[in-house]
Design a protein around this motif. Structure first.
Motif, PDB file in Angstrom:
ATOM      1  N   THR A 260     149.152  30.503 -30.502  1.00  0.00           N
ATOM      2  CA  THR A 260     150.009  30.103 -29.383  1.00  0.00           C
ATOM      3  C   THR A 260     149.597  30.807 -28.100  1.00  0.00           C
ATOM      4  OG1 THR A 260     151.835  29.817 -30.940  1.00  0.00           O
ATOM      5  CG2 THR A 260     152.384  29.890 -28.603  1.00  0.00           C
ATOM      6  N   ALA A 261     149.421  32.112 -28.168  1.00  0.00           N
ATOM      7  CA  ALA A 261     149.004  32.855 -26.982  1.00  0.00           C
ATOM      8  C   ALA A 261     147.608  32.459 -26.550  1.00  0.00           C
ATOM      9  CB  ALA A 261     149.063  34.353 -27.264  1.00  0.00           C
ATOM     10  N   SER A 262     146.730  32.182 -27.510  1.00  0.00           N
ATOM     11  CA  SER A 262     145.378  31.756 -27.177  1.00  0.00           C
ATOM     12  C   SER A 262     145.401  30.460 -26.382  1.00  0.00           C
ATOM     13  CB  SER A 262     144.559  31.576 -28.463  1.00  0.00           C
ATOM     14  OG  SER A 262     143.260  31.119 -28.174  1.00  0.00           O
ATOM     15  N   PHE A 263     146.263  29.529 -26.780  1.00  0.00           N
ATOM     16  CA  PHE A 263     146.345  28.268 -26.033  1.00  0.00           C
ATOM     17  C   PHE A 263     146.896  28.489 -24.631  1.00  0.00           C
ATOM     18  CE2 PHE A 263     148.780  24.694 -24.437  1.00  0.00           C
ATOM     19  CZ  PHE A 263     147.799  23.709 -24.412  1.00  0.00           C
ATOM     20  N   VAL A 264     147.949  29.291 -24.521  1.00  0.00           N
ATOM     21  CA  VAL A 264     148.552  29.531 -23.210  1.00  0.00           C
ATOM     22  C   VAL A 264     147.535  30.148 -22.254  1.00  0.00           C
ATOM     23  CG1 VAL A 264     150.299  30.856 -21.964  1.00  0.00           C
ATOM     24  CG2 VAL A 264     150.903  29.702 -24.087  1.00  0.00           C
ATOM     25  N   ILE A 265     146.829  31.182 -22.729  1.00  0.00           N
ATOM     26  CA  ILE A 265     145.820  31.826 -21.882  1.00  0.00           C
ATOM     27  C   ILE A 265     144.699  30.845 -21.559  1.00  0.00           C
ATOM     28  CG2 ILE A 265     144.157  33.710 -21.742  1.00  0.00           C
ATOM     29  CD1 ILE A 265     145.935  35.273 -23.683  1.00  0.00           C
ATOM     30  N   GLY A 266     144.245  30.121 -22.581  1.00  0.00           N
ATOM     31  CA  GLY A 266     143.158  29.173 -22.366  1.00  0.00           C
ATOM     32  C   GLY A 266     143.526  28.078 -21.392  1.00  0.00           C
ATOM     33  N   TRP A 267     144.772  27.611 -21.452  1.00  0.00           N
ATOM     34  CA  TRP A 267     145.167  26.509 -20.573  1.00  0.00           C
ATOM     35  C   TRP A 267     145.264  26.960 -19.122  1.00  0.00           C
ATOM     36  CZ3 TRP A 267     144.822  21.676 -20.054  1.00  0.00           C
ATOM     37  CH2 TRP A 267     145.603  20.976 -19.131  1.00  0.00           C
ATOM     38  N   VAL A 268     145.809  28.162 -18.881  1.00  0.00           N
ATOM     39  CA  VAL A 268     145.987  28.596 -17.490  1.00  0.00           C
ATOM     40  C   VAL A 268     144.670  29.056 -16.868  1.00  0.00           C
ATOM     41  CG1 VAL A 268     148.387  29.249 -17.874  1.00  0.00           C
ATOM     42  CG2 VAL A 268     146.594  30.960 -18.159  1.00  0.00           C
ATOM     43  N   ILE A 269     143.656  29.357 -17.693  1.00  0.00           N
ATOM     44  CA  ILE A 269     142.383  29.829 -17.149  1.00  0.00           C
ATOM     45  C   ILE A 269     141.284  28.778 -17.290  1.00  0.00           C
ATOM     46  CG2 ILE A 269     140.542  31.536 -17.441  1.00  0.00           C
ATOM     47  CD1 ILE A 269     142.679  33.560 -18.197  1.00  0.00           C
ATOM     48  N   ILE A 270     141.109  28.240 -18.499  1.00  0.00           N
ATOM     49  CA  ILE A 270     140.022  27.291 -18.749  1.00  0.00           C
ATOM     50  C   ILE A 270     140.424  25.868 -18.381  1.00  0.00           C
ATOM     51  CG2 ILE A 270     138.641  26.255 -20.602  1.00  0.00           C
ATOM     52  CD1 ILE A 270     138.606  29.037 -21.893  1.00  0.00           C
ATOM     53  N   GLY A 271     141.702  25.546 -18.570  1.00  0.00           N
ATOM     54  CA  GLY A 271     142.165  24.208 -18.209  1.00  0.00           C
ATOM     55  C   GLY A 271     141.821  23.819 -16.777  1.00  0.00           C
ATOM     56  N   PRO A 272     142.136  24.661 -15.772  1.00  0.00           N
ATOM     57  CA  PRO A 272     141.799  24.306 -14.388  1.00  0.00           C
ATOM     58  C   PRO A 272     140.302  24.094 -14.161  1.00  0.00           C
ATOM     59  CG  PRO A 272     143.419  26.071 -14.423  1.00  0.00           C
ATOM     60  CD  PRO A 272     142.971  25.869 -15.834  1.00  0.00           C
ATOM     61  N   ALA A 273     139.451  24.840 -14.863  1.00  0.00           N
ATOM     62  CA  ALA A 273     138.003  24.663 -14.704  1.00  0.00           C
ATOM     63  C   ALA A 273     137.573  23.274 -15.154  1.00  0.00           C
ATOM     64  CB  ALA A 273     137.256  25.736 -15.498  1.00  0.00           C
ATOM     65  N   LEU A 274     138.096  22.832 -16.294  1.00  0.00           N
ATOM     66  CA  LEU A 274     137.750  21.492 -16.782  1.00  0.00           C
ATOM     67  C   LEU A 274     138.322  20.415 -15.869  1.00  0.00           C
ATOM     68  CD1 LEU A 274     138.338  22.089 -20.606  1.00  0.00           C
ATOM     69  CD2 LEU A 274     136.155  22.027 -19.389  1.00  0.00           C
ATOM     70  N   LEU A 275     139.538  20.619 -15.395  1.00  0.00           N
ATOM     71  CA  LEU A 275     140.145  19.636 -14.493  1.00  0.00           C
ATOM     72  C   LEU A 275     139.360  19.542 -13.197  1.00  0.00           C
ATOM     73  CD1 LEU A 275     143.934  20.506 -15.002  1.00  0.00           C
ATOM     74  CD2 LEU A 275     142.655  18.616 -16.014  1.00  0.00           C
ATOM     75  N   GLU A 276     138.868  20.671 -12.711  1.00  0.00           N
ATOM     76  CA  GLU A 276     138.091  20.679 -11.469  1.00  0.00           C
ATOM     77  C   GLU A 276     136.805  19.873 -11.604  1.00  0.00           C
ATOM     78  OE1 GLU A 276     135.780  23.950  -8.662  1.00  0.00           O
ATOM     79  OE2 GLU A 276     137.462  24.590  -9.915  1.00  0.00           O
ATOM     80  N   LEU A 277     136.255  19.809 -12.820  1.00  0.00           N
ATOM     81  CA  LEU A 277     135.025  19.058 -13.059  1.00  0.00           C
ATOM     82  C   LEU A 277     135.290  17.594 -13.383  1.00  0.00           C
ATOM     83  CD1 LEU A 277     133.050  21.725 -15.121  1.00  0.00           C
ATOM     84  CD2 LEU A 277     132.634  21.007 -12.764  1.00  0.00           C
ATOM     85  N   GLY A 278     136.527  17.164 -13.241  1.00  0.00           N
ATOM     86  CA  GLY A 278     136.849  15.756 -13.428  1.00  0.00           C
ATOM     87  C   GLY A 278     137.288  15.364 -14.815  1.00  0.00           C
ATOM     88  N   VAL A 279     137.493  16.325 -15.700  1.00  0.00           N
ATOM     89  CA  VAL A 279     137.971  16.008 -17.052  1.00  0.00           C
ATOM     90  C   VAL A 279     139.446  15.630 -16.982  1.00  0.00           C
ATOM     91  CG1 VAL A 279     138.343  16.914 -19.376  1.00  0.00           C
ATOM     92  CG2 VAL A 279     136.289  17.561 -18.080  1.00  0.00           C
ATOM     93  N   ALA A 280     139.830  14.577 -17.672  1.00  0.00           N
ATOM     94  CA  ALA A 280     141.222  14.151 -17.681  1.00  0.00           C
ATOM     95  C   ALA A 280     142.089  15.214 -18.341  1.00  0.00           C
ATOM     96  CB  ALA A 280     141.372  12.823 -18.412  1.00  0.00           C
ATOM     97  N   ALA A 281     143.332  15.339 -17.883  1.00  0.00           N
ATOM     98  CA  ALA A 281     144.232  16.375 -18.395  1.00  0.00           C
ATOM     99  C   ALA A 281     144.435  16.294 -19.909  1.00  0.00           C
ATOM    100  CB  ALA A 281     145.570  16.309 -17.664  1.00  0.00           C
ATOM    101  N   PRO A 282     144.659  15.101 -20.498  1.00  0.00           N
ATOM    102  CA  PRO A 282     144.823  15.054 -21.961  1.00  0.00           C
ATOM    103  C   PRO A 282     143.595  15.573 -22.704  1.00  0.00           C
ATOM    104  CG  PRO A 282     145.602  13.018 -20.963  1.00  0.00           C
ATOM    105  CD  PRO A 282     144.912  13.774 -19.890  1.00  0.00           C
ATOM    106  N   ALA A 283     142.396  15.198 -22.219  1.00  0.00           N
ATOM    107  CA  ALA A 283     141.175  15.651 -22.887  1.00  0.00           C
ATOM    108  C   ALA A 283     141.025  17.162 -22.763  1.00  0.00           C
ATOM    109  CB  ALA A 283     139.963  14.942 -22.287  1.00  0.00           C
TER     110      ALA A 283
END
Length: 695
Positions: free
Chosen positions: A520-543
């Motif tokens: 659970t903590a791994s996902f939370v940390i990953g989403w707030v840090i890695i999620g924005p990087a993927l979104l910035e590169l044009g990856v859709a939010a669900p993916a």
């Protein structure tokens, strides 16, 4: 039903595989914790139908005020003479009482100088906390971290302290650094944690109190009703007469039991206790069997209809229904189990070819035919079906799981009555009132056990609020995302190369992060840090979200701390590290398929998003890719037999290419796969000529 070793329950291993075992309480402490846990479970159900009028955050305050003290009474402190293994020590009672006061402070209608005054007055002081508010918030921070340490170990609290230090000392960093910020004082940090929607009472705790607890209660009721034993026995009966029966039984048991336990480690241990004797008799080595059990157990928490804990947070972060997340997970689940089953079939053929099967399982008697088990206990499937049907009709996940829980309880009544009759002497009649009273008591106890099993997740989610609050308050997420993208652009300026490099770096980072902190903590940390990087590169939010979700969960089969593999190794008597590598072999498709989500726009089709024909061709290519990887790792080609190095290398190249969702890559992958088959046929022909002496 057949006799079998007892199934490990969520009470034994919990819903989060990184937790420490709880105390085995007796006497007054056991009764107190049981009653309070039951009351909290009933409050969680009440909140579904009659939400508290003061709002969801008010409910979270009450929920944490009840749940957190239970952690101190239920889990050891490991502080030498201040600790007790079988009952709370004086320190535990003191900390539990202090936690209750500190958690309830925001809602207590007592005015203490400029502080207190009730919930509305507390909210009005947001950004301008009174000194007593700061003291109470600081105490709650310490108590949350200590509760997290007791349930999951020291790593996550240390991570939280690092984020706190960054928030406080960030202003001392060189200002030309990308992650530097103005710095936060103590009042600002406590305000962000204690009196905002992004701290202790943020999304992680909201999901835990609103969703996870209810699904944990449902799993506890299923265990109480005998569903876990039924799922294992059904798997044994279904496959006992096929050549690959042992492996199929282990995989099917892991999948079915995982819907009940919600824990990869608990599932691996439970199924291993029943299926390891069968696997050993079929010729499986201990490490090989342990790896299979671990991979099957972890796959269960990646699979609908329950998924893992972090899936609820995915739905909350993306503001979609839980059934939508279930739909996204459907095709990846099929690909994951396709990879495991192909590996099982290859193992069975190799074992028979090598003569490692000392006995023919087809001669083993069936304790109970599968059709009799289905007729007698098939009702256990009904509540799972009801959840899916209700979700598809548009009902909320919380109401759907409550109705399914009630149904599971009702369907357990005739089973209990029949068992009571079986235990009664011939001619005697069991007392209905006595049976009903016993059933009601056991049902309430199951709800209490389910609530206690969720306590580690509650502690983790409250601690995760520290990370989200500091990341949000300092802007760290955006800065680290930019650094990750910059690292991905080192090799090339080509957008596709940048995205691929970033995705691989993100996968490695998530895998390493999962080694240290719970899923659970791994996902939370990953989403707030890695999620924005993927979104910035044009990856859709669900993916992007499902990418982070899968790699957070897969840490359970990632060496060197793969807990599911460690648990399975303990059952089979294998060495831990070789078992981890075997688990990694079985779970290989699960590590590669999530990369498909983000590498191209077509990858979203694996989540069931897009035109039907596009979903079908991408899924078919992925299936071929998984099959090619199974040939490469297993060294066996169906219809041909054992293959050599050339065929395996070509199969590996074909698998990796087919898992890149683009038409050209698919065509190249098909060509490589054909080449692998031809190489395998040639190897086989050469082997036969050598065996017969034919030139």
């Amino acid at each position: 039903m057949s006799s079998a070793p007892p199934v490990v329950t969520t009470a034994d291993l919990g819903v989060d595989d990184e937790e420490r075992p709880a105390r085995a309480l007796t006497g007054f402490p056991a009764r107190l914790v049981g009653v309070v846990a039951l009351a909290l479970a009933l409050l969680s159900v009440w909140q579904v139908f009659r939400p508290l009028s003061q709002g969801s955050q008010y409910y979270l305050v009450i929920f944490l005020a009840v749940a957190l003290p239970l952690v101190y009474l239920s889990y050891r402190s490991w502080w030498g003479p201040l600790d007790r293994a079988d009952r709370p020590a004086v320190l535990d009672w003191v900390l539990a009482a202090l936690t209750l006061v500190v958690c309830l402070y925001p809602v207590l209608p007592l005015t203490i100088g400029a502080a207190g005054g009730g919930y509305d007055a507390f909210l009005d002081r947001q950004g301008l906390l009174a000194p007593l508010d700061v003291v109470m918030g600081g105490l709650l921070l310490v108590l949350v971290l200590e509760a997290c340490r007791r349930t999951t170990g020291v790593i996550l609290p240390i991570v939280c302290l690092v984020f706190l230090a960054y928030g406080y000392y960030g202003g001392l960093l060189p200002q030309h650094w990308a992650i530097a910020h103005a710095g936060l004082d103590v009042d600002q940090i406590v305000d962000a944690l204690y009196n905002s929607g992004s701290g202790f009472y943020g999304t992680p705790l909201d999901v835990a109190a609103s969703y996870i607890v209810l699904f944990t209660l449902y799993g506890a009721v299923l265990e109480f009703s005998g569903a876990a034993r039924f799922f294992v026995d059904l798997s044994v009966s279904l496959f006992r007469r096929s050549r690959s029966a042992a492996g199929r039984t282990a995989v099917a048991s892991g999948f079915l039991l995982g819907t009940v336990s919600g824990s990869g480690t608990a599932t691996a241990v439970s199924t291993g206790a029943v299926t390891w004797p069968i696997l050993r008799r079929a010729g499986y080595r201990p490490e090989q069997a342990g790896g299979m059990l671990a991979a099957a157990g972890v796959g269960a928490i990646l699979s609908p209809p329950t998924l893992g804990v972090a899936a609820f947070i995915v739905a909350e972060y993306l503001d979609v229904s839980y059934v939508t997340v279930l739909g996204w997970a459907l095709i990846p689940t099929l690909l994951y189990y396709l990879g495991i089953l192909l590996a099982v079939e290859i193992d069975a053929r190799r074992i028979h070819a090598e003569g490692r099967a000392p006995a023919d399982l087809a001669d083993a008697p069936l304790p109970t035919p599968w059709w009799k088990l289905l007729g007698r206990f098939g009702y256990h499937f009904s509540s799972l079906i009801v959840i899916v049907v209700l979700l598809l009709t548009g009902m909320s996940a919380t109401r759907a799981v409550v109705y399914a829980t009630v149904l599971a309880l009702l369907l357990a009544i005739p089973d209990r009555l029949s068992r009571a009759r079986e235990r009664t002497e011939p001619g005697a009649r069991p007392g209905s009132a006595r049976v009903a009273g016993r059933f009601a008591l056991d049902a309430l106890r199951a709800l209490s056990v389910g609530m206690r099993a969720a306590l580690p997740v509650v502690a983790v989610c409250a601690a995760a609020g520290v990370i989200t609050a500091m990341t949000t308050k300092t802007g760290l997420g955006a800065q680290l995302a930019a650094l990750l993208v910059r690292a991905g652009s080192v090799l090339s300026d080509n957008p596709a190369v940048v995205l691929a490099t970033t995705a691989v770096l993100a996968a490695i980072a998530l895998s390493l992060l999962g080694l240290a902190v719970p899923v659970t903590a791994s996902f939370v940390i990953g989403w707030v840090i890695i999620g924005p990087a993927l979104l910035e590169l044009g990856v859709a939010a669900p993916a992007a979200a499902m990418f982070v979700f899968y790699f957070s969960v897969l840490s359970e089969v990632t060496p060197p701390t793969a807990l599911a593999a460690v648990g399975a190794a303990a059952v089979t008597g294998a060495k831990a590290m070789p078992t981890m590598w075997q688990a990694l072999r079985y779970a290989l498709p699960a590590f590669l398929v999530p990369l498909m989500f983000v590498l191209t726009d077509s990858g979203q089709h694996l989540l069931g998003r897009g035109p039907v024909l596009d979903v079908l061709w991408v899924s078919a290519a992925a299936c071929l890719g998984v099959a090619a990887l199974a040939v490469a790792t297993g060294g066996w080609l169906f219809g041909v037999g054992a293959v050599g190095t050339a065929a395996r290398v070509l199969a590996a190249a074909a698998g990796l290419t087919l898992l890149y969702p683009a038409p050209l890559a698919t065509a190249i992958g098909l060509g490589l796969l054909v080449g692998a088959v031809l190489a395998g046929v040639i190897d086989r022909a050469r082997g036969r000529r050598t065996a017969t002496g034919t030139p």
